[in-house]
Each structure stands twice: as structure tokens, then as C-alpha cells.
Design a protein around this motif. Structure first.
Motif, PDB file in Angstrom:
ATOM      1  N   LEU A  27      -6.710  12.750  -9.162  1.00  0.00           N
ATOM      2  CA  LEU A  27      -6.449  11.534  -8.395  1.00  0.00           C
ATOM      3  C   LEU A  27      -5.156  10.890  -8.873  1.00  0.00           C
ATOM      4  CD1 LEU A  27     -10.002   9.855  -8.296  1.00  0.00           C
ATOM      5  CD2 LEU A  27      -8.956  11.412  -6.625  1.00  0.00           C
ATOM      6  N   THR A  28      -4.345  10.502  -7.915  1.00  0.00           N
ATOM      7  CA  THR A  28      -3.140   9.712  -8.164  1.00  0.00           C
ATOM      8  C   THR A  28      -3.319   8.364  -7.465  1.00  0.00           C
ATOM      9  OG1 THR A  28      -2.119  10.805  -6.274  1.00  0.00           O
ATOM     10  CG2 THR A  28      -1.642  11.717  -8.465  1.00  0.00           C
ATOM     11  N   PRO A  29      -2.425   7.411  -7.694  1.00  0.00           N
ATOM     12  CA  PRO A  29      -2.665   6.057  -7.175  1.00  0.00           C
ATOM     13  C   PRO A  29      -2.971   6.000  -5.676  1.00  0.00           C
ATOM     14  CG  PRO A  29      -0.901   5.986  -8.765  1.00  0.00           C
ATOM     15  CD  PRO A  29      -1.235   7.439  -8.562  1.00  0.00           C
ATOM     16  N   GLY A  30      -4.045   5.286  -5.374  1.00  0.00           N
ATOM     17  CA  GLY A  30      -4.487   5.110  -4.005  1.00  0.00           C
ATOM     18  C   GLY A  30      -5.417   6.184  -3.503  1.00  0.00           C
ATOM     19  N   ARG A  31      -5.658   7.239  -4.323  1.00  0.00           N
ATOM     20  CA  ARG A  31      -6.552   8.326  -3.893  1.00  0.00           C
ATOM     21  C   ARG A  31      -7.943   8.115  -4.479  1.00  0.00           C
ATOM     22  NH1 ARG A  31      -1.101   8.782  -2.698  1.00  0.00           N
ATOM     23  NH2 ARG A  31      -0.934  10.242  -0.945  1.00  0.00           N
TER      24      ARG A  31
ATOM     25  N   ILE B 289       0.833  -1.213   0.000  1.00  0.00           N
ATOM     26  CA  ILE B 289       0.000   0.000   0.000  1.00  0.00           C
ATOM     27  C   ILE B 289       0.864   1.257   0.000  1.00  0.00           C
ATOM     28  CG2 ILE B 289      -1.641   1.346   1.378  1.00  0.00           C
ATOM     29  CD1 ILE B 289      -3.145  -1.243   1.950  1.00  0.00           C
ATOM     30  N   PRO B 290       1.925   1.338   0.809  1.00  0.00           N
ATOM     31  CA  PRO B 290       2.796   2.525   0.691  1.00  0.00           C
ATOM     32  C   PRO B 290       3.377   2.716  -0.706  1.00  0.00           C
ATOM     33  CG  PRO B 290       3.254   1.369   2.743  1.00  0.00           C
ATOM     34  CD  PRO B 290       2.302   0.497   1.967  1.00  0.00           C
ATOM     35  N   GLU B 291       3.772   1.634  -1.372  1.00  0.00           N
ATOM     36  CA  GLU B 291       4.306   1.765  -2.730  1.00  0.00           C
ATOM     37  C   GLU B 291       3.253   2.330  -3.676  1.00  0.00           C
ATOM     38  OE1 GLU B 291       5.854  -2.019  -3.875  1.00  0.00           O
ATOM     39  OE2 GLU B 291       7.664  -1.823  -2.643  1.00  0.00           O
ATOM     40  N   LEU B 292       2.007   1.888  -3.546  1.00  0.00           N
ATOM     41  CA  LEU B 292       0.947   2.414  -4.414  1.00  0.00           C
ATOM     42  C   LEU B 292       0.700   3.891  -4.129  1.00  0.00           C
ATOM     43  CD1 LEU B 292      -1.205   1.485  -6.580  1.00  0.00           C
ATOM     44  CD2 LEU B 292      -2.809   1.445  -4.664  1.00  0.00           C
ATOM     45  N   LEU B 293       0.688   4.246  -2.844  1.00  0.00           N
ATOM     46  CA  LEU B 293       0.404   5.620  -2.456  1.00  0.00           C
ATOM     47  C   LEU B 293       1.598   6.551  -2.663  1.00  0.00           C
ATOM     48  CD1 LEU B 293      -1.476   4.962   0.921  1.00  0.00           C
ATOM     49  CD2 LEU B 293      -2.496   5.733  -1.220  1.00  0.00           C
ATOM     50  N   GLY B 294       2.792   5.964  -2.824  1.00  0.00           N
ATOM     51  CA  GLY B 294       3.979   6.786  -2.935  1.00  0.00           C
ATOM     52  C   GLY B 294       4.416   7.366  -1.612  1.00  0.00           C
ATOM     53  N   THR B 295       4.185   6.619  -0.518  1.00  0.00           N
ATOM     54  CA  THR B 295       4.572   7.061   0.823  1.00  0.00           C
ATOM     55  C   THR B 295       5.627   6.113   1.385  1.00  0.00           C
ATOM     56  OG1 THR B 295       2.770   5.784   1.841  1.00  0.00           O
ATOM     57  CG2 THR B 295       2.302   8.077   1.247  1.00  0.00           C
ATOM     58  N   GLU B 296       6.257   6.535   2.456  1.00  0.00           N
ATOM     59  CA  GLU B 296       7.267   5.707   3.100  1.00  0.00           C
ATOM     60  C   GLU B 296       6.592   4.635   3.951  1.00  0.00           C
ATOM     61  OE1 GLU B 296      10.641   5.593   2.985  1.00  0.00           O
ATOM     62  OE2 GLU B 296      10.445   6.979   1.284  1.00  0.00           O
ATOM     63  N   PRO B 297       7.062   3.392   3.886  1.00  0.00           N
ATOM     64  CA  PRO B 297       6.532   2.362   4.789  1.00  0.00           C
ATOM     65  C   PRO B 297       6.782   2.748   6.241  1.00  0.00           C
ATOM     66  CG  PRO B 297       7.834   1.368   3.033  1.00  0.00           C
ATOM     67  CD  PRO B 297       8.074   2.846   2.954  1.00  0.00           C
TER      68      PRO B 297
ATOM     69  N   LEU C 148     -11.730   5.366  -7.562  1.00  0.00           N
ATOM     70  CA  LEU C 148     -10.410   5.076  -7.015  1.00  0.00           C
ATOM     71  C   LEU C 148      -9.400   4.975  -8.148  1.00  0.00           C
ATOM     72  CD1 LEU C 148      -8.354   3.994  -4.847  1.00  0.00           C
ATOM     73  CD2 LEU C 148      -9.315   1.714  -5.320  1.00  0.00           C
ATOM     74  N   CYS C 149      -8.340   5.758  -8.077  1.00  0.00           N
ATOM     75  CA  CYS C 149      -7.252   5.673  -9.043  1.00  0.00           C
ATOM     76  C   CYS C 149      -6.234   4.651  -8.548  1.00  0.00           C
ATOM     77  CB  CYS C 149      -6.593   7.038  -9.206  1.00  0.00           C
ATOM     78  SG  CYS C 149      -5.130   7.048 -10.278  1.00  0.00           S
ATOM     79  N   THR C 150      -5.802   3.751  -9.440  1.00  0.00           N
ATOM     80  CA  THR C 150      -4.779   2.776  -9.059  1.00  0.00           C
ATOM     81  C   THR C 150      -3.515   2.890  -9.904  1.00  0.00           C
ATOM     82  OG1 THR C 150      -5.739   1.074 -10.509  1.00  0.00           O
ATOM     83  CG2 THR C 150      -6.478   1.126  -8.195  1.00  0.00           C
ATOM     84  N   ALA C 151      -3.530   3.732 -10.942  1.00  0.00           N
ATOM     85  CA  ALA C 151      -2.339   3.957 -11.767  1.00  0.00           C
ATOM     86  C   ALA C 151      -2.501   5.271 -12.510  1.00  0.00           C
ATOM     87  CB  ALA C 151      -2.138   2.813 -12.762  1.00  0.00           C
ATOM     88  N   GLY C 152      -1.393   5.980 -12.721  1.00  0.00           N
ATOM     89  CA  GLY C 152      -1.417   7.192 -13.520  1.00  0.00           C
ATOM     90  C   GLY C 152      -1.961   8.394 -12.774  1.00  0.00           C
ATOM     91  N   GLU C 153      -2.591   9.286 -13.528  1.00  0.00           N
ATOM     92  CA  GLU C 153      -3.176  10.503 -12.961  1.00  0.00           C
ATOM     93  C   GLU C 153      -4.496  10.777 -13.673  1.00  0.00           C
ATOM     94  OE1 GLU C 153      -1.907  15.090 -13.197  1.00  0.00           O
ATOM     95  OE2 GLU C 153      -0.577  13.885 -11.911  1.00  0.00           O
ATOM     96  N   ILE C 154      -5.564  10.877 -12.897  1.00  0.00           N
ATOM     97  CA  ILE C 154      -6.913  11.017 -13.441  1.00  0.00           C
ATOM     98  C   ILE C 154      -7.535  12.314 -12.922  1.00  0.00           C
ATOM     99  CG2 ILE C 154      -9.184   9.941 -13.677  1.00  0.00           C
ATOM    100  CD1 ILE C 154      -6.955   8.180 -14.778  1.00  0.00           C
ATOM    101  N   ALA C 155      -8.098  13.097 -13.825  1.00  0.00           N
ATOM    102  CA  ALA C 155      -8.840  14.298 -13.443  1.00  0.00           C
ATOM    103  C   ALA C 155     -10.324  13.974 -13.465  1.00  0.00           C
ATOM    104  CB  ALA C 155      -8.537  15.440 -14.402  1.00  0.00           C
TER     105      ALA C 155
END
Length: 404
Positions: free
Chosen positions: A372-376, A19-27, A352-359
Motif C-alpha cells: 500500500l502507498t498513500p491513498g491505497r 487527494i491527487p497529491e496524496l495519491l500521487g496523481t495529476e489533478p 488505509l495507507c496515508t504515508a510511506g509504503e506498507i506491506a
């Protein structure tokens, strides 16, 4: 529409990194098992409409008709009937089944009449609802789902070469399918736990050997040996050997109806389910296992696991078709420069976005836009229509349309 602020559930079986990798956050170093999106009372999403964060539960309660739509309120009352999740399994989940509507109502009423506290660890029915669910893989995903034909499982048990398993193999070959599966599962779950621990240890060792030997059982036996590593001596390891071993590729999904035994073993996926907490466990868990209650709910039907692939609509929406009334899951694969996809009003939506960038853009007078970016994710009330554009993957969770 509103951006959702969601809670991560840190269950012990969760992946530390997915989940951190998808969100782009630190574990954090701790398991992050599920990210919940919706209005479940256990961890409702938060929204902020300018006066500070409030739960989505409160937002819906303030104006159910606007938020959910009259059709949904008429069918399910003033509550969101589904829960959407990101699920990241780093270790096996419990082997479990879910009741159908009638079983859930009866079980809930019985425990209420007995005065079993709602938070008691031995309580089975948390509510009166059923819990169909759908898991769509975002990465290669591994699980167990549904009974394998008994004669095939007999072949597996014989290949393991463990004397204590031979009586089970004989039953699976000698009796009609439903009777054989019921008898073997009952015997495994009802056996003396200490005696069964030795059988599990031998079976796990044999599964490890078969996993290292090219052949028809190597893949499944690798999974069973892995389960036994996490749950040494657990009778659920033998119960798991009765089930299909399934590998999903990204985009494939499993639909799990009432009474179907299943367990998720590893991977990241999008999960949607009816908004219920009713789970009966066969094993692979320190939680309460109610064997008699479980055996009343399990459907002893052998067959192929219900692996789904999305069906494309003319507008480009890819739908995962299930019989569930509480939810409908679909996805949009959006390419740069492609026309915006309209997502019509009428039923509440979580995007829910799981890849890329969606407006995501509102198409009414309020031309608000959220990126939306992944996980948002974003909440879209039933009364609002929106469009989605950009480059990436967008999952759309809503209520299944009612037949007319």
C-alpha cells in the motif's frame, strides 16, 4: 484480503489538489472532495477475486459471516456498519447536525408514511440510522464544532459592533445556557432572509476587521469572514458564530455525536462514520434546510469541542476512543526495520495507507502480500488475520468490539 478500488466524489466544496497529491496523481481541475472506502450503496468499493470487479456490497452479501464475522452480523445484520473516507475540504461544508437513533427511526418512519420520495430534495431522513462520526486530520484542519459558552459568544457579538446583533448578545447574557442558545439559533434561522442578509454582510465586514486585528477573536473571525465569502447573506454565517472554531494538527481528531452542530472548513483528513445518510442542515448550503426538524435534533449544550488524541496500546496501535458501536479507528506508525504488527481476525477491517509504503501480509496458509502507498486501501475479511510492516502510516478501520 483484497485491494480496494474506490470512488472519488466531486462535491463542489472539495479541494482540487489534496487527494491527487496524496495519491500521487495529476489533478483533473475539478474538485475531489471525498474518496469512499466501504460498502455504502452510493459508491461501494470494488474488489476483484479473479472473476472481474464486483462491489464490496456483493462480496459481503455472498458470505456475511466470513466477511463481517458472526458478532458483527448479529449486531448490525449482513451489512458493513461503517464507511471510511478521505475528506478534502477546499471550501466550507454545510453547517449540520445528525440525529440520534430514536430520532432517526421516528423521522424515517414519518417521511415513509407521508410518501416522501427517497430522492426528493426536501427529504431529510434517508434511512433509519444515526450517524456518529470521527474526523482525524492528516494536514492542519479547520472546523466548527459544538456551542461556545453563551457569555463568550456574547463577547464576540459585542466586539463585532453590529447593532442588529446586540439583541442576540443580550439574550446570551440574560438567560440560562440551553434556553439562550435555543432562542438565538431559532431567531437567526427563522428570521426574514432578506433582512438577515444585510446583518450577515455587516457581521462579515466586522469579522474581517477583527481578523486583521491581533486579539482573542482574530482567528475565529478570519474563519467567519471566509465562510461569509463563500455564502454571502446566508443566516448560517451568524449561526456559525455560536460555535467553537477549532484547528486540528495532524493526528488530532474530532468526534461528532448526535445533535452536535458542526462544519468542516478546510484541510485533509480521514473520516469514519456509521453507514447513514441522515443530515440536518442549519445553513451554508443550497440544499434543503428544515428549521423545525433541525431544532428538534440540536443539543443546546455548551462545552469544549471533543478534540481527541490517540491512545497508544502496548502493541503500538494508537486508538481513537469513541462511544460509537459501529466503528473503531486506529493508526499504526511503522518505522523501517521494526517488527511486523499483527492485526488479528474476528472483525472486518479496511486498512488505509496515508504515508510511506506498507506491506500487508496474510498470516494464514494463503501468504498473499499487498503493498500500500498513500491513498491505497485493502479489505480484510473477519475470518482472516494479517500483519503490517514497512515505513509509514496505516489507518485501521473496523467495528468496535462488543462488550461481553
Amino acid at each position: 484480503m483484497d485491494r480496494l478500488h474506490n470512488t472519488v466524489r466531486p462535491y463542489a466544496w472539495g479541494s482540487v489538489t489534496a487527494i491527487p497529491e496524496l495519491l500521487g496523481t495529476e489533478p483533473t481541475g475539478e474538485p475531489q472532495a471525498e474518496l469512499w472506502m466501504g460498502a455504502h450503496p452510493g459508491a461501494p468499493s470494488l474488489v476483484d477475486r479473479g472473476t472481474g470487479p464486483v462491489t464490496l456490497t456483493e462480496v459481503i452479501a455472498a458470505d456475511p459471516g466470513h466477511e463481517l464475522g458472526p458478532e458483527t452480523v448479529a449486531a448490525f445484520g449482513p451489512r458493513l456498519p461503517f464507511l471510511l473516507k478521505l475528506l478534502a475540504a477546499g471550501a466550507p461544508l454545510s453547517l449540520q447536525v445528525h440525529p440520534d437513533r430514536e430520532q432517526a427511526r421516528a423521522g424515517y418512519a414519518e417521511e415513509e408514511a407521508l410518501g416522501v420520495p427517497a430522492d426528493a430534495p426536501h427529504r431529510t431522513y434517508k434511512d433509519a440510522g444515526h450517524k456518529p462520526e470521527l474526523l482525524c486530520a492528516l494536514t492542519p484542519f479547520e472546523g466548527l464544532c459544538g456551542f461556545r459558552p453563551p457569555e463568550e459568544t456574547a463577547g464576540l457579538l459585542e466586539a463585532l459592533g453590529v447593532d442588529e446583533l446586540k439583541p442576540y448578545a443580550d439574550i446570551l447574557r440574560a438567560h440560562p445556557s440551553e434556553h439562550a442558545l435555543r432562542e438565538v439559533l431559532t431567531a437567526v434561522l427563522s428570521a426574514d432572509r432578506e433582512a438577515m442578509a444585510g446583518t450577515v454582510a455587516q457581521a462579515a465586514e466586522a469579522a474581517g476587521r477583527l481578523a486583521d486585528t491581533p486579539g482573542p477573536w482574530s482567528d475565529a473571525c478570519a474563519a467567519y469572514a471566509g465562510i461569509a465569502h463563500h455564502y454571502p447573506g446566508d443566516p448560517g454565517v451568524i449561526a456559525a458564530m455560536l460555535l467553537h472554531h477549532v484547528r486540528l494538527q495532524p493526528g488530532e481528531a474530532l468526534h461528532l455525536g448526535a445533535g452536535v452542530p458542526h462544519a468542516y472548513l478546510g484541510g485533509l483528513g480521514v473520516e469514519i462514520m456509521a453507514n447513514s445518510d441522515n443530515v440536518l442542515r442549519c445553513g451554508l448550503t443550497p440544499k434543503h434546510v428544515d428549521v423545525p426538524g433541525l431544532l428538534r435534533v440540536v443539543r443546546f449544550e455548551a462545552g469544549d469541542p471533543a478534540v481527541l488524541r490517540p491512545e497508544a496500546s502496548p502493541d503500538g496501535e494508537e486508538v481513537y476512543d469513541t462511544p460509537a458501536e459501529e466503528f473503531r479507528l486506529s493508526r499504526h506508525l511503522l518505522a523501517p526495520g521494526s517488527p511486523a504488527r499483527g492485526l488479528p481476525a474476528g472483525r472486518a477491517q479496511i486498512l488505509l495507507c496515508t504515508a510511506g509504503e506498507i506491506a500487508v501480509t496474510a498470516t494464514g496458509r494463503d501468504a498473499a502480500e499487498l503493498t500500500l502507498t498513500p491513498g491505497r486501501s485493502v479489505w480484510v475479511p473477519a475470518a482472516e488475520s494479517v500483519e503490517a510492516a514497512g515505513s509509514g502510516t496505516l489507518f485501521r478501520a473496523t467495528v468496535a468490539p462488543r462488550p461481553h
